[in-house]
Design an enzyme around this catalytic site. Structure first.
Site, PDB file in Angstrom:
ATOM      1  N   HIS A  66      24.765  31.419  62.206  1.00  0.00           N
ATOM      2  CA  HIS A  66      24.709  30.956  63.589  1.00  0.00           C
ATOM      3  C   HIS A  66      23.441  30.138  63.869  1.00  0.00           C
ATOM      4  O   HIS A  66      23.344  29.469  64.910  1.00  0.00           O
ATOM      5  CB  HIS A  66      24.785  32.157  64.543  1.00  0.00           C
ATOM      6  CG  HIS A  66      25.424  31.849  65.852  1.00  0.00           C
ATOM      7  ND1 HIS A  66      25.554  30.570  66.339  1.00  0.00           N
ATOM      8  CD2 HIS A  66      25.993  32.659  66.792  1.00  0.00           C
ATOM      9  CE1 HIS A  66      26.143  30.597  67.515  1.00  0.00           C
ATOM     10  NE2 HIS A  66      26.434  31.859  67.815  1.00  0.00           N
TER      11      HIS A  66
ATOM     12  N   ASP B  45      27.358  26.477  65.411  1.00  0.00           N
ATOM     13  CA  ASP B  45      27.725  27.104  66.682  1.00  0.00           C
ATOM     14  C   ASP B  45      29.113  27.732  66.567  1.00  0.00           C
ATOM     15  O   ASP B  45      29.933  27.339  65.728  1.00  0.00           O
ATOM     16  CB  ASP B  45      27.721  26.064  67.807  1.00  0.00           C
ATOM     17  CG  ASP B  45      26.329  25.534  68.096  1.00  0.00           C
ATOM     18  OD1 ASP B  45      25.360  26.295  67.881  1.00  0.00           O
ATOM     19  OD2 ASP B  45      26.203  24.376  68.525  1.00  0.00           O
TER      20      ASP B  45
END
Length: 412
Positions: A383, A387
């Site tokens: 992450h 995204d």
């Protein structure tokens, strides 16, 4: 003439290795190019072969010892007349001792039998009784081949027992006593330790999340059914599911380049090529050979290379170059029956796709319930770079390519 037996020159990514198995013991005859010793590194097993005919001299590095690049492991006596004569003496003495007492022949053979390091390691790992193994080496020495033969006999006996209600043969292992609590301690291999280290590092250093989806495998399965025979006849290899997923991932990576990128310190490295790692299970652990420039390969080339890597992994023949690099990884736990899992990243890559078991499930299609062969897909991603929106869109793109293979041809 004495010849030094040296460890291979390790690549820069490999600091040292461990002597795994000596295939020859001191005094054994050796032929040119015959395998002498295996060196286990964090990634692969390297083989050291004889540079000349001769006799195995002194072993300087025993099994389990750590060695560095080009370190001397032992001595090979080229020609070997003198060491051979010296080795023959204890053998002759052993024969004389056995002939001296016919009544003590069997007991003497067992007492004189000595298992080499490689044989002892196998005996310990598989819980065999050394006294029950007949040695074929000099002076009754138990060799690695003797142990492997005993293992094969044990497995054959187990299979025979399972297939027939007849009593087990003498070669079969005696069953454990009821209530007996057994345990066996085996040193962890370097590869297993390295795998453990990398998996822990991945979880500690990456902000790892997993997103899931499911894919209808019916279109691909129907395509395989329609063209399997023609495909195999044209290319000499069977058409599998993995090549479709590799191709689908490449097309999805083109649309979402962050999934094909990696993090290097404070920089993001976007790769303009597609090297796909394919996780392969082997007896030594999970290895990830890399398919290079997959965007330039057809389905047949991908299938052929996957089969080749699988055979090399089984035989421990994968090279470091074949397992180095990779921009994205695919792991197929479905071949072992896994229905759903969360794959762990393969650093420095930032994403990995997990395939799973194909299972028929009732699905709602145009307001009707249909039984379809479905597969769960899992995408684990870092992450820090990717995204959630990109990860989900990437996985949906893979799903769409698999459910409608024509998209791969039309590039839509």
């Amino acid at each position: 003439m004495s010849i030094e037996i040296k460890a291979p020159q390790f690549p820069e990514s490999v600091a040292d290795g461990t002597v795994a198995t000596w295939h020859k013991q001191e005094g054994d005859a050796v032929k040119r190019d015959e395998l002498l010793v295996d060196i286990e590194t964090d990634k692969i097993v390297l083989e050291v072969v004889a540079a000349s005919d001769g006799v195995m001299g002194k072993i300087l590095k025993g099994e389990g010892e750590t060695v560095e690049s080009e370190e001397v492991l032992g001595i090979l006596e080229a020609g070997g007349a003198k060491p051979a004569a010296a080795a023959a003496k204890p053998a002759a003495e052993a024969q004389g001792e056995q002939a001296a007492s016919a009544d003590a022949d069997d007991a003497g053979a067992e007492a004189d039998a000595v298992a080499g390091p490689a044989a002892r390691k196998l005996i310990s790992e598989h819980g065999l009784d050394a006294a029950a193994i007949k040695g074929s080496g000099k002076g009754g020495r138990i060799t690695r081949e003797d142990v492997e033969k005993a293992l094969k006999e044990r497995e054959d006996a187990k299979r025979s027992s399972a297939a027939s209600p007849a009593p087990q043969s003498a070669a079969a292992e005696a069953p454990a006593a009821p209530g007996q609590r057994e345990e066996r301690r085996v040193p962890m291999t370097r590869l297993r330790k390295r795998i453990a280290q990398r998996l822990v590092e991945a979880q500690q250093t990456a902000a790892m999340l997993t997103t899931f989806n499911e894919v209808n495998m019916k279109p691909i399965m129907q395509m395989r059914k329609d063209y399997q025979s023609a495909f195999e006849k044209a290319h000499g290899v069977r058409l599998g599911f993995m090549s479709f997923f590799v191709r689908a991932c490449v097309e999805a990576l083109k649309r979402y380049p962050a999934v094909n990128a990696s993090i290097d310190a404070d920089d993001i490295v976007y790769h303009g090529f597609y090297d796909i790692g394919v996780a392969v299970s082997s007896e030594r652990g999970l290895v990830v050979p890399v398919l290079r420039d997959v965007d330039q390969k057809g389905l047949a080339e991908v299938e052929t290379q996957i089969i080749e890597y699988g055979n090399k992994a089984r035989d421990g023949k994968l090279s470091i170059d074949e397992m180095t690099g990779g921009t994205f990884t695919i792991s197929n736990g479905g071949v072992f029956g896994s229905l759903l899992s969360t794959p762990i990243l393969n650093p420095p890559q930032t994403a990995i796709l997990g395939m799973h078991k194909i299972q028929e499930r009732p699905m709602a299609v145009d307001g009707k319930v249909e039984i379809l062969p479905m597969m769960y897909l899992a995408l684990s991603y870092d992450h820090r770079l990717i995204d959630g929106k990109e990860a989900v869109q990437f996985l949906v793109a893979v799903k769409n390519f698999i459910e409608d293979p024509a998209r791969l041809l039309l590039d839509i």
